[in-house]
Design an enzyme around this catalytic site. Sequence first.
Site, PDB file in Angstrom:
ATOM      1  N   HIS A  93      -9.509   0.721   5.051  1.00 24.08           N
ATOM      2  CA  HIS A  93      -8.150   0.909   5.708  1.00 24.08           C
ATOM      3  C   HIS A  93      -8.164   1.943   6.814  1.00 24.08           C
ATOM      4  O   HIS A  93      -9.072   2.585   6.721  1.00 24.08           O
ATOM      5  CB  HIS A  93      -7.231   1.395   4.711  1.00 24.08           C
ATOM      6  CG  HIS A  93      -5.914   1.570   5.285  1.00 24.08           C
ATOM      7  ND1 HIS A  93      -5.478   2.594   6.129  1.00 24.08           N
ATOM      8  CD2 HIS A  93      -4.636   0.811   5.043  1.00 24.08           C
ATOM      9  CE1 HIS A  93      -3.938   2.284   6.436  1.00 24.08           C
ATOM     10  NE2 HIS A  93      -3.581   1.102   5.701  1.00 24.08           N
ATOM     11  N   GLU A 150      -4.980  -5.353  10.603  1.00 19.29           N
ATOM     12  CA  GLU A 150      -3.927  -4.366  10.659  1.00 19.29           C
ATOM     13  C   GLU A 150      -4.422  -3.681  12.226  1.00 19.29           C
ATOM     14  O   GLU A 150      -5.277  -2.620  12.309  1.00 19.29           O
ATOM     15  CB  GLU A 150      -3.954  -3.383   9.737  1.00 19.29           C
ATOM     16  CG  GLU A 150      -3.769  -3.964   8.217  1.00 19.29           C
ATOM     17  CD  GLU A 150      -3.135  -2.897   7.531  1.00 19.29           C
ATOM     18  OE1 GLU A 150      -2.181  -3.118   6.877  1.00 19.29           O
ATOM     19  OE2 GLU A 150      -3.708  -1.931   7.295  1.00 19.29           O
ATOM     20  N   GLU A 176      -6.964   4.241   7.920  1.00 16.42           N
ATOM     21  CA  GLU A 176      -6.745   5.685   7.531  1.00 16.42           C
ATOM     22  C   GLU A 176      -7.874   6.326   7.133  1.00 16.42           C
ATOM     23  O   GLU A 176      -8.250   7.414   7.260  1.00 16.42           O
ATOM     24  CB  GLU A 176      -5.313   5.937   6.704  1.00 16.42           C
ATOM     25  CG  GLU A 176      -4.043   5.993   7.674  1.00 16.42           C
ATOM     26  CD  GLU A 176      -2.987   5.309   6.813  1.00 16.42           C
ATOM     27  OE1 GLU A 176      -2.979   5.398   5.551  1.00 16.42           O
ATOM     28  OE2 GLU A 176      -1.905   4.726   7.353  1.00 16.42           O
ATOM     29  N   ASN A 230       0.732  -1.226   0.086  1.00 16.00           N
ATOM     30  CA  ASN A 230      -0.051   0.147   0.101  1.00 16.00           C
ATOM     31  C   ASN A 230       0.904   1.361   0.068  1.00 16.00           C
ATOM     32  O   ASN A 230       1.631   1.595   0.944  1.00 16.00           O
ATOM     33  CB  ASN A 230      -0.837   0.136   1.422  1.00 16.00           C
ATOM     34  CG  ASN A 230      -1.882   1.102   1.456  1.00 16.00           C
ATOM     35  OD1 ASN A 230      -1.966   1.940   0.655  1.00 16.00           O
ATOM     36  ND2 ASN A 230      -2.280   1.550   2.702  1.00 16.00           N
ATOM     37  N   TRP A 231       0.962   1.556  -1.188  1.00 17.36           N
ATOM     38  CA  TRP A 231       1.906   3.139  -1.278  1.00 17.36           C
ATOM     39  C   TRP A 231       1.135   4.314  -0.595  1.00 17.36           C
ATOM     40  O   TRP A 231       1.890   5.515  -0.565  1.00 17.36           O
ATOM     41  CB  TRP A 231       2.064   3.257  -2.747  1.00 17.36           C
ATOM     42  CG  TRP A 231       2.925   2.406  -3.490  1.00 17.36           C
ATOM     43  CD1 TRP A 231       3.206   1.293  -3.183  1.00 17.36           C
ATOM     44  CD2 TRP A 231       3.259   2.526  -4.948  1.00 17.36           C
ATOM     45  NE1 TRP A 231       4.055   0.518  -3.998  1.00 17.36           N
ATOM     46  CE2 TRP A 231       3.744   1.276  -5.181  1.00 17.36           C
ATOM     47  CE3 TRP A 231       3.256   3.282  -5.827  1.00 17.36           C
ATOM     48  CZ2 TRP A 231       4.502   0.964  -6.433  1.00 17.36           C
ATOM     49  CZ3 TRP A 231       3.617   3.264  -7.113  1.00 17.36           C
ATOM     50  CH2 TRP A 231       4.300   1.940  -7.650  1.00 17.36           C
ATOM     51  N   LYS A 232      -0.086   4.192  -0.183  1.00 14.95           N
ATOM     52  CA  LYS A 232      -0.909   5.415   0.426  1.00 14.95           C
ATOM     53  C   LYS A 232      -0.570   6.588  -0.484  1.00 14.95           C
ATOM     54  O   LYS A 232      -0.491   6.543  -1.769  1.00 14.95           O
ATOM     55  CB  LYS A 232      -0.161   5.792   1.672  1.00 14.95           C
ATOM     56  CG  LYS A 232       0.042   4.485   2.594  1.00 14.95           C
ATOM     57  CD  LYS A 232      -0.048   4.702   4.181  1.00 14.95           C
ATOM     58  CE  LYS A 232       0.296   3.616   4.794  1.00 14.95           C
ATOM     59  NZ  LYS A 232       0.142   3.539   6.218  1.00 14.95           N
ATOM     60  N   SER A 266       3.536  -2.252  10.134  1.00 18.00           N
ATOM     61  CA  SER A 266       5.161  -1.998  10.297  1.00 18.00           C
ATOM     62  C   SER A 266       5.734  -3.576  10.053  1.00 18.00           C
ATOM     63  O   SER A 266       6.774  -3.756  10.724  1.00 18.00           O
ATOM     64  CB  SER A 266       5.616  -1.779  11.825  1.00 18.00           C
ATOM     65  OG  SER A 266       4.786  -0.311  12.022  1.00 18.00           O
ATOM     66  N   GLY A 325       2.368   2.303  10.840  1.00 23.09           N
ATOM     67  CA  GLY A 325       2.932   3.275  10.646  1.00 23.09           C
ATOM     68  C   GLY A 325       4.060   3.631  11.728  1.00 23.09           C
ATOM     69  O   GLY A 325       4.337   5.139  11.870  1.00 23.09           O
ATOM     70  N   GLY A 365       2.855  -1.262   4.221  1.00 23.99           N
ATOM     71  CA  GLY A 365       2.734   0.331   3.991  1.00 23.99           C
ATOM     72  C   GLY A 365       4.269   0.814   3.500  1.00 23.99           C
ATOM     73  O   GLY A 365       4.703   0.693   2.527  1.00 23.99           O
TER      74      GLY A 365
HETATM   75  C1  PEP Z   1      -0.624  -0.289   5.969  1.00 27.53           C
HETATM   76  O1  PEP Z   1      -0.698   1.184   5.538  1.00 27.53           O
HETATM   77  O2  PEP Z   1      -1.418  -0.882   5.647  1.00 27.53           O
HETATM   78  C2  PEP Z   1       0.497  -0.376   6.690  1.00 27.53           C
HETATM   79  C3  PEP Z   1       0.503  -1.679   7.264  1.00 27.53           C
HETATM   80  O3  PEP Z   1       1.387   0.357   6.870  1.00 27.53           O
HETATM   81  P1  PEP Z   1       2.963   0.375   7.515  1.00 27.53           P
HETATM   82  O4  PEP Z   1       3.347  -0.965   6.949  1.00 27.53           O
HETATM   83  O5  PEP Z   1       3.678   1.558   7.244  1.00 27.53           O
HETATM   84  O6  PEP Z   1       2.516  -0.069   9.128  1.00 27.53           O
END
Ligand code: PEP
Length: 260
Positions: free
Chosen positions: A103, A173, A105, A11-13, A218, A179, A239
């Site tokens: 998600h 998640e 976010e 997931n590039w966001k 993470s 993050g 992410g």
């Molecule tokens: C995500 O955005 O779905 C995610 C898991 O981010 P990160 O790996 O940066 O924690």
Amino acid sequence: MTKRTPLIAGNWKMNLDHLQGIALIQKVCWTLNDADHDYKDVEVAVFPPFTHLRSAQTLIDAEKFEVKLGAQDISEHEAGAFTGEISGAMLKKLDVDYVLIGHSERRQYHNEGNETVHSKVAAAFSSGIVPVICVGETLEELESRGQSAVPVEQTIAALSGHESIGEFVIAYEPVWAIGTGKVATPQEAEDVSKAIREALRDNFGEQAANSRILYGGSVKANNVAGFLQSGEVDGVLVGGASLVADEFSGIARYKKHIVL
Ligand code: PEP
């Protein structure tokens, strides 16, 4: 290890422009191709922002890359006066295979609750795109309700009441791990995946229970193997580390560092 085909999803966001995005896909695919990566053994998908999808589709098609393409959101509506939204049909036309829904976010910053997630899952099913339904508890919910209650509740809410359920993926998640550099333990990821799978079986039957359940939060190349040792965890949603070609291809090649 899982008996299902693991999915490594990036997931590039809201990062990179479309040219940087193309360069990243090229680097990941060249690295994996050089390493003779078998995409049928471990599936790999990238989820760039909407503006990159057409360029990514063209590149993947031209180079015959085997990486799958995902979008980060989908409109719950089919078409019409919904300024700024992108429909399932538009995504399908760009050969999008997967779409992230729910998600944390989007739940947090765009007030998307279980009802919206449910409608977006319906839109994905009717467009023939596989929803990757994100579920997970906040730190507060973890402390008040334990680890599995919220993810199980969100899973059931997303999938109940559809005329028919197509293929889907659940991404567990924990919000406190996204993050932040704080990672759930492999045992925690396994326990919650088990609870989600049981809820899928009880509510939607055996086929649903055989869907893939990913862990996200993470994940890096140096901790991915721990999660994927478990037969309950069928891949990872990544992410930050998906923006670094060596890291992301290292994650996709997790079998190299798994101790059997
Ligand atoms: C995500 O955005 O779905 C995610 C898991 O981010 P990160 O790996 O940066 O924690």
